[in-house]
Write a protein that holds these residues in place. Structure first.
Motif, PDB file in Angstrom:
ATOM      1  N   LEU A 166      -7.608  -1.943   4.636  1.00 29.83           N
ATOM      2  CA  LEU A 166      -8.668  -2.931   3.565  1.00 29.83           C
ATOM      3  C   LEU A 166      -9.350  -1.751   3.349  1.00 29.83           C
ATOM      4  O   LEU A 166      -9.411  -1.414   2.041  1.00 29.83           O
ATOM      5  N   GLY A 167      -9.811  -0.911   4.392  1.00 30.73           N
ATOM      6  CA  GLY A 167     -10.851   0.245   4.196  1.00 30.73           C
ATOM      7  C   GLY A 167      -9.988   1.019   3.312  1.00 30.73           C
ATOM      8  O   GLY A 167     -10.591   1.939   2.104  1.00 30.73           O
ATOM      9  N   ALA A 168      -9.299   1.693   3.377  1.00 32.56           N
ATOM     10  CA  ALA A 168      -8.171   2.615   3.028  1.00 32.56           C
ATOM     11  C   ALA A 168      -8.050   2.564   1.755  1.00 32.56           C
ATOM     12  O   ALA A 168      -8.594   3.084   0.639  1.00 32.56           O
ATOM     13  N   VAL A 169      -7.743   1.378   1.034  1.00 28.56           N
ATOM     14  CA  VAL A 169      -7.328   0.776  -0.299  1.00 28.56           C
ATOM     15  C   VAL A 169      -8.278   0.768  -1.294  1.00 28.56           C
ATOM     16  O   VAL A 169      -8.562   1.203  -2.437  1.00 28.56           O
ATOM     17  N   LEU A 170      -9.522   0.255  -0.461  1.00 27.24           N
ATOM     18  CA  LEU A 170     -10.723   0.282  -1.209  1.00 27.24           C
ATOM     19  C   LEU A 170     -11.630   1.562  -1.988  1.00 27.24           C
ATOM     20  O   LEU A 170     -11.580   1.880  -2.388  1.00 27.24           O
TER      21      LEU A 170
ATOM     22  N   ILE B   8     -10.306   5.639  12.626  1.00 24.35           N
ATOM     23  CA  ILE B   8     -10.719   4.812  12.273  1.00 24.35           C
ATOM     24  C   ILE B   8     -12.681   5.275  11.646  1.00 24.35           C
ATOM     25  O   ILE B   8     -13.475   5.888  10.923  1.00 24.35           O
ATOM     26  N   ALA B   9     -12.844   6.148  12.987  1.00 22.14           N
ATOM     27  CA  ALA B   9     -14.368   6.726  13.116  1.00 22.14           C
ATOM     28  C   ALA B   9     -14.035   8.006  11.748  1.00 22.14           C
ATOM     29  O   ALA B   9     -14.750   8.426  11.228  1.00 22.14           O
ATOM     30  N   ALA B  10     -13.182   8.734  11.747  1.00 23.06           N
ATOM     31  CA  ALA B  10     -12.285   9.856  10.675  1.00 23.06           C
ATOM     32  C   ALA B  10     -12.986   9.436   9.293  1.00 23.06           C
ATOM     33  O   ALA B  10     -13.261   9.903   8.547  1.00 23.06           O
ATOM     34  N   HIS B  11     -12.165   8.337   9.007  1.00 26.42           N
ATOM     35  CA  HIS B  11     -12.049   7.909   7.634  1.00 26.42           C
ATOM     36  C   HIS B  11     -13.489   7.058   7.304  1.00 26.42           C
ATOM     37  O   HIS B  11     -14.151   7.673   6.184  1.00 26.42           O
ATOM     38  N   LEU B  12     -14.605   6.387   8.481  1.00 26.96           N
ATOM     39  CA  LEU B  12     -16.105   6.445   7.967  1.00 26.96           C
ATOM     40  C   LEU B  12     -16.677   7.747   7.120  1.00 26.96           C
ATOM     41  O   LEU B  12     -17.412   7.566   6.951  1.00 26.96           O
ATOM     42  N   GLY B  13     -16.686   8.548   8.393  1.00 25.71           N
ATOM     43  CA  GLY B  13     -17.704  10.041   7.828  1.00 25.71           C
ATOM     44  C   GLY B  13     -16.625  10.289   6.840  1.00 25.71           C
ATOM     45  O   GLY B  13     -17.463  11.072   5.846  1.00 25.71           O
ATOM     46  N   ARG B  14     -15.980  10.526   6.789  1.00 31.47           N
ATOM     47  CA  ARG B  14     -14.433  10.644   5.217  1.00 31.47           C
ATOM     48  C   ARG B  14     -15.749  10.334   3.902  1.00 31.47           C
ATOM     49  O   ARG B  14     -15.716  10.336   3.284  1.00 31.47           O
ATOM     50  N   THR B  15     -15.783   8.493   4.107  1.00 26.86           N
ATOM     51  CA  THR B  15     -16.335   8.221   3.035  1.00 26.86           C
ATOM     52  C   THR B  15     -17.836   8.084   2.768  1.00 26.86           C
ATOM     53  O   THR B  15     -18.410   8.759   2.185  1.00 26.86           O
TER      54      THR B  15
ATOM     55  N   GLU C 136     -17.894  -0.736  -0.693  1.00 32.10           N
ATOM     56  CA  GLU C 136     -16.991  -1.452   0.098  1.00 32.10           C
ATOM     57  C   GLU C 136     -16.461  -1.798   0.619  1.00 32.10           C
ATOM     58  O   GLU C 136     -15.894  -2.342   3.152  1.00 32.10           O
ATOM     59  N   ALA C 137     -15.561  -0.019   1.276  1.00 31.56           N
ATOM     60  CA  ALA C 137     -14.505   0.495   2.314  1.00 31.56           C
ATOM     61  C   ALA C 137     -15.742   0.954   3.467  1.00 31.56           C
ATOM     62  O   ALA C 137     -15.095   0.728   4.472  1.00 31.56           O
ATOM     63  N   LEU C 138     -16.841   1.614   3.188  1.00 38.58           N
ATOM     64  CA  LEU C 138     -17.771   1.656   4.393  1.00 38.58           C
ATOM     65  C   LEU C 138     -17.564  -0.062   4.855  1.00 38.58           C
ATOM     66  O   LEU C 138     -17.485   0.073   5.998  1.00 38.58           O
ATOM     67  N   GLN C 139     -18.289  -1.155   4.874  1.00 44.49           N
ATOM     68  CA  GLN C 139     -18.042  -2.069   5.255  1.00 44.49           C
ATOM     69  C   GLN C 139     -16.973  -2.582   5.958  1.00 44.49           C
ATOM     70  O   GLN C 139     -16.970  -2.817   6.869  1.00 44.49           O
ATOM     71  N   ALA C 140     -15.526  -2.536   5.733  1.00 46.64           N
ATOM     72  CA  ALA C 140     -14.186  -2.516   6.330  1.00 46.64           C
ATOM     73  C   ALA C 140     -14.357  -1.257   7.238  1.00 46.64           C
ATOM     74  O   ALA C 140     -14.066  -2.061   7.943  1.00 46.64           O
ATOM     75  N   TYR C 141     -14.516  -0.657   7.178  1.00 46.22           N
ATOM     76  CA  TYR C 141     -14.400   0.330   8.523  1.00 46.22           C
ATOM     77  C   TYR C 141     -15.614  -0.001   9.221  1.00 46.22           C
ATOM     78  O   TYR C 141     -14.677   0.207  10.454  1.00 46.22           O
ATOM     79  N   ALA C 142     -15.978  -0.289   8.741  1.00 47.66           N
ATOM     80  CA  ALA C 142     -17.356  -0.470   9.544  1.00 47.66           C
ATOM     81  C   ALA C 142     -17.278  -1.961  10.598  1.00 47.66           C
ATOM     82  O   ALA C 142     -17.215  -1.642  11.553  1.00 47.66           O
ATOM     83  N   GLU C 143     -16.464  -3.121   9.695  1.00 46.65           N
ATOM     84  CA  GLU C 143     -16.074  -3.630  11.084  1.00 46.65           C
ATOM     85  C   GLU C 143     -14.597  -3.755  11.686  1.00 46.65           C
ATOM     86  O   GLU C 143     -14.662  -4.018  12.894  1.00 46.65           O
TER      87      GLU C 143
ATOM     88  N   TRP D 184       1.302  -1.634   0.258  1.00 49.04           N
ATOM     89  CA  TRP D 184       0.033  -0.258  -0.202  1.00 49.04           C
ATOM     90  C   TRP D 184       0.827   1.145   0.155  1.00 49.04           C
ATOM     91  O   TRP D 184       0.876   2.013  -0.875  1.00 49.04           O
ATOM     92  N   ARG D 185       1.525   1.655   0.528  1.00 49.00           N
ATOM     93  CA  ARG D 185       2.719   2.601   0.773  1.00 49.00           C
ATOM     94  C   ARG D 185       3.601   3.046  -0.339  1.00 49.00           C
ATOM     95  O   ARG D 185       4.205   3.628  -0.838  1.00 49.00           O
ATOM     96  N   MET D 186       3.457   1.517  -1.170  1.00 49.46           N
ATOM     97  CA  MET D 186       4.404   1.597  -2.606  1.00 49.46           C
ATOM     98  C   MET D 186       4.187   2.012  -3.491  1.00 49.46           C
ATOM     99  O   MET D 186       4.279   1.457  -5.148  1.00 49.46           O
ATOM    100  N   GLY D 187       2.588   1.978  -3.152  1.00 46.27           N
ATOM    101  CA  GLY D 187       0.989   2.609  -4.314  1.00 46.27           C
ATOM    102  C   GLY D 187       0.729   1.299  -5.147  1.00 46.27           C
ATOM    103  O   GLY D 187       0.237   1.651  -6.459  1.00 46.27           O
ATOM    104  N   GLN D 188       1.139   0.035  -4.603  1.00 48.63           N
ATOM    105  CA  GLN D 188       0.598  -1.016  -5.318  1.00 48.63           C
ATOM    106  C   GLN D 188      -1.125  -1.726  -4.420  1.00 48.63           C
ATOM    107  O   GLN D 188      -1.221  -2.329  -4.038  1.00 48.63           O
ATOM    108  N   ALA D 189      -2.349  -1.098  -4.707  1.00 47.58           N
ATOM    109  CA  ALA D 189      -3.627  -0.611  -4.106  1.00 47.58           C
ATOM    110  C   ALA D 189      -4.211  -1.906  -4.791  1.00 47.58           C
ATOM    111  O   ALA D 189      -4.299  -2.928  -3.564  1.00 47.58           O
TER     112      ALA D 189
END
Length: 368
Positions: A263-267, A293-300, A275-282, A234-239
């Motif tokens: 996984l949520g960040a990649v999605l 995690i809450a911040a990423h959910l809000g952003r998505t 799909e990202a929401l499902q991963a973040y929610a879990e 992920w850090r190398m940009g290979q999502a």
């Protein structure tokens, strides 16, 4: 309270318990011993629905949650058990381990110290306490407890590696190098993960990936190897490759909060927002106190146009995380847009101030 006294207390509580509690608790113990964590969890929760004051069920529920990697929830259960039976000092060790795994090193230190007041000579607890001091960057104290642990656990790779790190940070380089030279003679898969974890921070990434690939080849069911591969990719940009690794980790380690978060960040990066929401929610379910995690959910949710859900999660992030700059900025913009200008502008100012303070060093922010 001695272990026998704890056992007698458990038996007495079952014998005097309301109808049904004993059956659920006993089934929970049987399932727990069989490693059927989710089923054991359900039985202990059923027991507690009958009697919320049943300390053994709270303690054992904490243990099955710990085995599932749900560390903040486990700590909460152990706290409930300890509040009900404060003389059962063994629970302090459980709490220390749960807080250590959750990254709350100060609380881990407090409880492990309390435990060792009663259990002098417990080398495993000394190791945990040393690791907690390492996490707090109190290296002299870490050395003291890790050296004590090594007297009994001289062959434990984790103890040796942690002690080498502590020595290195206290200027005892030659002793650190001597330990590492001995450790690296054993090419165990678990050791390869430790090496890769260290390389991940500064590189080279290629060597870290090689160590992790070799570890998986040697031990296909090894936990965390796929996670670290995914995070490096992920850090190398290979999502896409990173996504595969996080999914592989979750097959082996289905309660690993960090794998769900990344996984949520990649999605999210691939604009696969549902799909990202499902991963973040879990991830949020597994660690409900994690502000990032809450911040990423809000952003998505914002990206999906669901402003109501976005506001709810961004407010949670702000409440839980005093250093969550981005959550404040996003929530501030949303509130200004809604006409709640005073609160929105205040949040924007707070967020920008925090960003200025955090650049270029974001040390101190907790990530999954």
């Amino acid at each position: 309270m001695k272990p026998l006294a704890w056992l007698l207390l458990s038996i007495w509580l079952i014998q005097t318990a309301p109808p049904g509690l004993g059956e659920h608790y006993t089934r929970g113990v049987t399932l727990q011993e069989a490693g059927r964590w989710a089923e054991a969890e359900a039985e202990y929760r059923s027991a507690l629905s009958i009697d919320p004051q049943h300390a053994p069920s709270w303690n054992n529920l904490g243990s099955v949650l710990l085995r599932q990697g749900r560390f903040p929830e486990a700590a909460e259960c152990y706290e409930r058990a300890l509040a009900l039976v404060p003389d059962v000092w063994q629970i302090h060790k459980n709490l220390g381990l749960a807080y250590l795994q959750a990254g709350d090193f100060r609380k881990a230190i407090t409880h492990l110290t309390r435990y060792l007041e009663h259990a002098l000579g417990d080398a495993a607890a000394e190791y945990l306490l040393g690791a907690a001091y390492l996490g707090e960057k109190e290296f002299k104290s870490a050395v003291e407890h890790l050296e004590e642990a090594r007297r009994t656990l001289s062959d434990d790779l984790g103890v040796q590696y942690a002690l080498a790190v502590a020595y290195a940070h206290t200027g005892r380089q030659s002793e650190a190098e001597a330990i590492l030279e001995n450790v690296f003679q054993e090419a165990r898969p678990e050791l390869r993960v430790l090496v890769a974890e260290a390389l991940e921070k500064e590189g080279p990434y290629e060597e870290a990936l090689k160590q992790l690939a070799d570890a998986v080849t040697e031990k296909p069911d090894l936990r965390l190897a796929h996670f670290y591969q995914g995070r490096i990719l992920w850090r190398m940009g290979q999502a896409e490759e990173a996504e595969k690794q996080f999914r592989e980790e979750l097959k082996l380690n289905p309660s690993h909060t960090s794998s769900y978060f990344y996984l949520g960040a990649v999605l999210e990066h691939q604009e696969r927002f549902a799909e990202a929401l499902q991963a973040y929610a879990e991830a949020a379910r597994l660690d409900p106190t994690h502000s990032t995690i809450a911040a990423h959910l809000g952003r998505t949710y914002l990206k999906m146009g669901d402003e109501k859900s976005a506001e709810e999660w961004l407010r949670k992030a702000v409440e839980m995380g005093p250093q969550e700059a981005q959550a404040r900025i996003l929530l501030g913009r949303l509130l200004v847009k809604k006409g709640e200008r005073e609160e929105g502008r205040r949040l924007l100012e707070e967020g920008k101030r925090l960003l200025d303070e955090q650049r270029p060093d974001t040390a101190g922010r907790r990530t999954p």
